[in-house]
Design a protein around this motif. Structure first.
Motif, PDB file in Angstrom:
ATOM      1  N   THR A 137       0.826  -1.210   0.000  1.00 50.67           N
ATOM      2  CA  THR A 137       0.000   0.000   0.000  1.00 50.67           C
ATOM      3  C   THR A 137       0.861   1.261   0.000  1.00 50.67           C
ATOM      4  O   THR A 137       0.532   2.235  -0.677  1.00 50.67           O
ATOM      5  CB  THR A 137      -0.936   0.006   1.216  1.00 50.67           C
ATOM      6  N   ALA A 182      -5.668   3.629  -9.388  1.00 53.92           N
ATOM      7  CA  ALA A 182      -5.325   4.021  -8.019  1.00 53.92           C
ATOM      8  C   ALA A 182      -6.331   5.053  -7.496  1.00 53.92           C
ATOM      9  O   ALA A 182      -6.669   5.044  -6.310  1.00 53.92           O
ATOM     10  CB  ALA A 182      -3.911   4.575  -7.963  1.00 53.92           C
ATOM     11  N   ARG A 200      -9.296   3.153  -6.468  1.00 51.92           N
ATOM     12  CA  ARG A 200      -9.006   2.526  -5.179  1.00 51.92           C
ATOM     13  C   ARG A 200      -9.213   3.514  -4.040  1.00 51.92           C
ATOM     14  O   ARG A 200      -9.815   3.185  -3.013  1.00 51.92           O
ATOM     15  CB  ARG A 200      -7.578   1.998  -5.166  1.00 51.92           C
ATOM     16  N   HIS A 201      -8.760   4.747  -4.222  1.00 52.58           N
ATOM     17  CA  HIS A 201      -8.954   5.748  -3.176  1.00 52.58           C
ATOM     18  C   HIS A 201     -10.416   6.135  -3.019  1.00 52.58           C
ATOM     19  O   HIS A 201     -10.859   6.430  -1.907  1.00 52.58           O
ATOM     20  CB  HIS A 201      -8.092   6.983  -3.457  1.00 52.58           C
ATOM     21  N   TRP A 234     -11.766   3.530  -0.808  1.00 45.57           N
ATOM     22  CA  TRP A 234     -11.353   3.788   0.577  1.00 45.57           C
ATOM     23  C   TRP A 234     -12.092   4.986   1.166  1.00 45.57           C
ATOM     24  O   TRP A 234     -12.360   5.008   2.369  1.00 45.57           O
ATOM     25  CB  TRP A 234      -9.854   4.014   0.643  1.00 45.57           C
ATOM     26  N   ALA A 240      -6.927  -4.309   1.422  1.00 36.71           N
ATOM     27  CA  ALA A 240      -6.160  -3.185   0.867  1.00 36.71           C
ATOM     28  C   ALA A 240      -5.020  -3.701   0.003  1.00 36.71           C
ATOM     29  O   ALA A 240      -4.724  -3.144  -1.061  1.00 36.71           O
ATOM     30  CB  ALA A 240      -5.632  -2.308   1.990  1.00 36.71           C
ATOM     31  N   LEU A 280      -6.438  -4.854  -3.276  1.00 34.44           N
ATOM     32  CA  LEU A 280      -6.696  -3.712  -4.152  1.00 34.44           C
ATOM     33  C   LEU A 280      -5.405  -3.202  -4.782  1.00 34.44           C
ATOM     34  O   LEU A 280      -5.389  -2.798  -5.949  1.00 34.44           O
ATOM     35  CB  LEU A 280      -7.361  -2.582  -3.375  1.00 34.44           C
ATOM     36  N   VAL A 317      -4.719  -2.991  -8.769  1.00 37.69           N
ATOM     37  CA  VAL A 317      -4.288  -1.781  -9.489  1.00 37.69           C
ATOM     38  C   VAL A 317      -3.084  -2.093 -10.367  1.00 37.69           C
ATOM     39  O   VAL A 317      -3.033  -1.707 -11.540  1.00 37.69           O
ATOM     40  CB  VAL A 317      -3.985  -0.640  -8.492  1.00 37.69           C
TER      41      VAL A 317
END
Length: 127
Positions: A23, A87, A90-91, A94, A105, A108, A112
């Motif tokens: 991460t 990415a 992904r955020h 989150w 996480a 993910l 990505v």
């Protein structure tokens, strides 16, 4: 109070015990790809400005962008835009407070990385 252990301590103890995690590496890579995309975009803008300026100047810019270096930069830009986009998704996940557990996480992060490579290959083959 005097520090009696001054000479026995390493200068950066956190660097000896810290193991980079997927991460954190992918977060750093997101920042790097964002900056790399800016540089690739500047090359494309230079190419357009050269086309609007003169035929000789466009020939120079076109030679750079169609050379092996230009092809490499454009290939890297295609990968960077896919990586940066995934990415960002992904955020967004989150931000919804979903998939925050460490195993999710990390999954993910791999999604990505693998997704960006697959989508880059797809873009190159189809386009």
């Amino acid at each position: 109070m005097a520090d009696v252990n001054r000479g026995n301590r390493p200068l950066s103890p956190h660097l000896q015990v810290y193991r980079p995690q997927l991460t954190s590496i992918s977060s750093i890579l997101t920042r790097i790809t964002g900056n790399a995309l800016l540089l690739g975009a500047l090359l494309v803008v230079w190419w357009f400005l050269a086309a609007a300026t003169s035929e000789a100047y466009f020939a120079t810019a076109n030679a750079v962008l169609t050379s092996w270096f230009g092809d490499l930069v454009m290939l890297g830009s295609v990968w960077a835009i896919w990586y940066h986009t995934l990415a960002g998704v992904r955020h967004l996940i989150w931000d919804e407070a979903k998939m925050l557990q460490m195993d999710q996480a990390e999954m993910l992060g791999w999604a990505v990385i693998i997704g960006s490579v697959v989508l880059t290959l797809f873009t190159i083959i189809v386009v």
